[in-house]
Design a protein around this motif. Structure first.
Motif, PDB file in Angstrom:
ATOM      1  N   MET A   1       0.909  -1.110   0.029  1.00 27.00           N
ATOM      2  CA  MET A   1       0.030  -0.038  -0.214  1.00 27.00           C
ATOM      3  C   MET A   1       0.976   1.337  -0.167  1.00 27.00           C
ATOM      4  O   MET A   1       1.765   1.469   1.047  1.00 27.00           O
ATOM      5  CB  MET A   1      -0.617   0.130   1.324  1.00 27.00           C
ATOM      6  CG  MET A   1      -1.753   1.121   1.266  1.00 27.00           C
ATOM      7  SD  MET A   1      -2.993   1.324  -0.061  1.00 27.00           S
ATOM      8  CE  MET A   1      -3.859  -0.009   0.243  1.00 27.00           C
ATOM      9  N   LEU A   2       0.584   1.954  -0.943  1.00 26.21           N
ATOM     10  CA  LEU A   2       1.356   3.380  -1.047  1.00 26.21           C
ATOM     11  C   LEU A   2       0.993   4.175   0.311  1.00 26.21           C
ATOM     12  O   LEU A   2       0.070   4.268   0.665  1.00 26.21           O
ATOM     13  CB  LEU A   2       0.803   4.288  -1.944  1.00 26.21           C
ATOM     14  CG  LEU A   2       1.446   3.899  -3.542  1.00 26.21           C
ATOM     15  CD1 LEU A   2       0.426   4.397  -4.698  1.00 26.21           C
ATOM     16  CD2 LEU A   2       2.800   4.072  -3.625  1.00 26.21           C
ATOM     17  N   LYS A   3       2.204   5.018   0.860  1.00 28.55           N
ATOM     18  CA  LYS A   3       2.053   5.898   1.823  1.00 28.55           C
ATOM     19  C   LYS A   3       2.729   7.121   1.411  1.00 28.55           C
ATOM     20  O   LYS A   3       3.498   7.292   0.790  1.00 28.55           O
ATOM     21  CB  LYS A   3       2.918   5.179   3.141  1.00 28.55           C
ATOM     22  CG  LYS A   3       2.274   4.121   3.939  1.00 28.55           C
ATOM     23  CD  LYS A   3       3.171   3.592   4.791  1.00 28.55           C
ATOM     24  CE  LYS A   3       2.491   2.335   5.366  1.00 28.55           C
ATOM     25  NZ  LYS A   3       3.394   1.893   6.447  1.00 28.55           N
ATOM     26  N   LEU A   4       1.801   8.264   1.993  1.00 32.93           N
ATOM     27  CA  LEU A   4       2.189   9.557   1.503  1.00 32.93           C
ATOM     28  C   LEU A   4       3.621  10.037   1.743  1.00 32.93           C
ATOM     29  O   LEU A   4       4.271  10.577   1.293  1.00 32.93           O
ATOM     30  CB  LEU A   4       1.251  10.710   1.948  1.00 32.93           C
ATOM     31  CG  LEU A   4       0.151  10.923   1.144  1.00 32.93           C
ATOM     32  CD1 LEU A   4      -0.856  11.927   1.975  1.00 32.93           C
ATOM     33  CD2 LEU A   4       0.252  11.265  -0.055  1.00 32.93           C
ATOM     34  N   LYS A   5       4.223   9.346   2.851  1.00 28.90           N
ATOM     35  CA  LYS A   5       5.516   9.725   3.137  1.00 28.90           C
ATOM     36  C   LYS A   5       6.764   9.142   2.366  1.00 28.90           C
ATOM     37  O   LYS A   5       7.547   9.905   2.198  1.00 28.90           O
ATOM     38  CB  LYS A   5       5.688   9.466   4.854  1.00 28.90           C
ATOM     39  CG  LYS A   5       5.805   7.842   4.880  1.00 28.90           C
ATOM     40  CD  LYS A   5       6.237   7.628   6.283  1.00 28.90           C
ATOM     41  CE  LYS A   5       6.019   6.038   6.719  1.00 28.90           C
ATOM     42  NZ  LYS A   5       6.699   5.567   7.994  1.00 28.90           N
ATOM     43  N   ASP A   6       6.378   8.254   1.733  1.00 30.55           N
ATOM     44  CA  ASP A   6       7.254   7.512   0.744  1.00 30.55           C
ATOM     45  C   ASP A   6       6.970   8.505  -0.582  1.00 30.55           C
ATOM     46  O   ASP A   6       8.266   8.698  -1.245  1.00 30.55           O
ATOM     47  CB  ASP A   6       6.882   6.040   0.447  1.00 30.55           C
ATOM     48  CG  ASP A   6       7.015   5.270   1.672  1.00 30.55           C
ATOM     49  OD1 ASP A   6       7.751   5.507   2.352  1.00 30.55           O
ATOM     50  OD2 ASP A   6       6.135   4.274   1.743  1.00 30.55           O
ATOM     51  N   LYS A  46      -3.330  15.664   5.200  1.00 29.46           N
ATOM     52  CA  LYS A  46      -2.044  15.213   4.569  1.00 29.46           C
ATOM     53  C   LYS A  46      -1.082  15.737   3.731  1.00 29.46           C
ATOM     54  O   LYS A  46      -0.019  15.209   3.279  1.00 29.46           O
ATOM     55  CB  LYS A  46      -2.565  13.720   3.713  1.00 29.46           C
ATOM     56  CG  LYS A  46      -3.525  12.881   4.262  1.00 29.46           C
ATOM     57  CD  LYS A  46      -4.334  11.854   3.317  1.00 29.46           C
ATOM     58  CE  LYS A  46      -5.022  11.029   3.715  1.00 29.46           C
ATOM     59  NZ  LYS A  46      -6.551  11.521   3.925  1.00 29.46           N
ATOM     60  N   PHE A 317      -2.121   6.701  -5.253  1.00 32.36           N
ATOM     61  CA  PHE A 317      -2.625   6.936  -3.870  1.00 32.36           C
ATOM     62  C   PHE A 317      -4.199   7.578  -3.760  1.00 32.36           C
ATOM     63  O   PHE A 317      -4.603   6.984  -3.017  1.00 32.36           O
ATOM     64  CB  PHE A 317      -1.776   7.947  -3.145  1.00 32.36           C
ATOM     65  CG  PHE A 317      -2.022   8.267  -1.697  1.00 32.36           C
ATOM     66  CD1 PHE A 317      -1.933   7.228  -0.689  1.00 32.36           C
ATOM     67  CD2 PHE A 317      -2.888   9.348  -1.396  1.00 32.36           C
ATOM     68  CE1 PHE A 317      -2.254   7.497   0.791  1.00 32.36           C
ATOM     69  CE2 PHE A 317      -3.271   9.592  -0.141  1.00 32.36           C
ATOM     70  CZ  PHE A 317      -3.105   8.819   0.931  1.00 32.36           C
ATOM     71  N   ARG A 321      -6.238   4.671  -1.835  1.00 31.13           N
ATOM     72  CA  ARG A 321      -6.155   4.897  -0.487  1.00 31.13           C
ATOM     73  C   ARG A 321      -7.344   4.099   0.103  1.00 31.13           C
ATOM     74  O   ARG A 321      -8.491   3.833  -0.585  1.00 31.13           O
ATOM     75  CB  ARG A 321      -6.332   6.274   0.147  1.00 31.13           C
ATOM     76  CG  ARG A 321      -7.311   7.003  -0.833  1.00 31.13           C
ATOM     77  CD  ARG A 321      -7.436   8.662  -0.906  1.00 31.13           C
ATOM     78  NE  ARG A 321      -8.288   9.234  -1.701  1.00 31.13           N
ATOM     79  CZ  ARG A 321      -9.489   9.603  -1.187  1.00 31.13           C
ATOM     80  NH1 ARG A 321      -9.860   9.488  -0.136  1.00 31.13           N
ATOM     81  NH2 ARG A 321     -10.404  10.135  -2.036  1.00 31.13           N
TER      82      ARG A 321
END
Length: 323
Positions: A1-6, A46, A317, A321
């Motif tokens: 799962m994609l994460k915003l911090k990445d 976010k 994302f 999400r």
């Protein structure tokens, strides 16, 4: 799962610096104003809007002081609109916190919104950022028109698909479009490139909103139907499609449930079950992925870079999400 911090990796340093500049842009000599704006900053989400500004600027050749001002302008005017929205909706919460109007009453909330709006205007004028001001002001105009169009159409509970897309284009997509256009304009590219990034942001924004609307026909953390839009008597794409593809008598029955029984959990669950069994979820998902694909096609016209890659991940994302 994609994460915003990445996804933020190429602009992590810029976002950290932006936080300080954004706080400074809200500063006032009035203690009450500072107390409230600091409270608002604690509720930050976010950071997707600044991300679109910075990544679009990077894609178009470079992040500079103008990019920071563009990101601050978007956040100031958007935050002002959220504060005013909570007053209009009599909302007591925003992102799990008490809303400004819940803590300081409507009069103060309206004045805070006006203050943030003025700060955004002054930030632009004092730095001769007239292009950025025009881009964001047009978005705020469209957001207001979208809200009023939705209010007007919601009374009859007979929103057609074309009206739905006009509403979400104005209410949601126009803001993300302005973020991407601001980023491109701050980098100094030609107007055709600015418009291309605006179109990219618009498609992402539409996909983002459809994803939000799909959530409403899912289940919450304890397995119960969500149905918040139904409770607010909003017709969104999954329901619009389902109503269009059913019998006249069934359409009349479902609209009656939305109009007169939206506070009844069992009736809301009945509407959700109707949408899910009528293909409304599948149709909306298909439309969402279509806009995602169109956004990717625009990005592919730019040379490969870490910024293009991050924007591609940010688009994914928005549609993958889970909340």
């Amino acid at each position: 799962m994609l994460k915003l911090k990445d996804i933020q990796t190429p602009i992590a340093q810029e976002l950290k610096l932006f936080e300080g500049r954004f706080k400074e842009s809200m500063r006032s000599s009035v203690p009450l104003l500072n107390r409230i704006t600091q409270y608002i900053i604690k509720q930050k989400g976010k950071q997707m809007r600044p991300m679109f500004v910075f990544l679009s600027a990077g894609l178009c050749g470079g992040i500079n002081d103008s990019t920071y001002r563009g990101a601050s302008l978007v956040e100031l005017l958007h935050t002002a609109s959220l504060v005013h929205d909570d007053v209009v909706d009599n909302a007591n919460e925003r992102r799990g916190f008490f809303s400004v109007n819940a803590l300081w009453k409507n009069k103060v909330a309206v004045l805070i919104g006006d203050f943030l709006l003025a700060k955004g205007l002054l930030l632009s004028v004092r730095n001769d950022e007239h292009t950025l001001l025009k881009i964001v002001s047009e978005a705020v105009e469209q957001m207001s028109e979208g809200e009023l169009l939705q209010i007007e159409k919601a009374r009859k509970l007979d929103i057609q698909e074309d009206i739905y897309f006009e509403i979400i284009q104005k209410k949601t997509a126009s803001l993300i479009a302005s973020c991407c256009a601001c980023g491109a304009a701050s980098a100094g590219v030609a107007d055709d490139q600015v418009q291309l990034l605006r179109s990219f942001g618009e498609k992402v924004g539409i996909a983002f909103q459809i994803k939000d609307d799909l959530f409403d026909f899912g289940l919450d953390d304890v397995g119960k139907p969500v149905g918040n839009d139904i409770k607010e008597k909003k017709l969104t794409l999954p329901l619009i499609y389902a109503l269009r593809n059913t019998s006249a008598s069934e359409k009349k029955r479902i609209i009656n449930l939305v109009r007169n029984h939206s506070e009844n959990k069992e009736k809301v669950a009945e509407v959700i079950a109707f949408v899910r069994s009528s293909g409304g979820m599948d149709y909306a998902t298909e439309k969402m992925l279509q806009y995602q694909s169109e956004a990717f096609a625009i990005l592919e016209t730019f040379p490969p870079s870490e910024y293009r890659s991050a924007l591609e991940q940010l688009v994914r994302f928005t549609t993958e999400r889970t909340k």
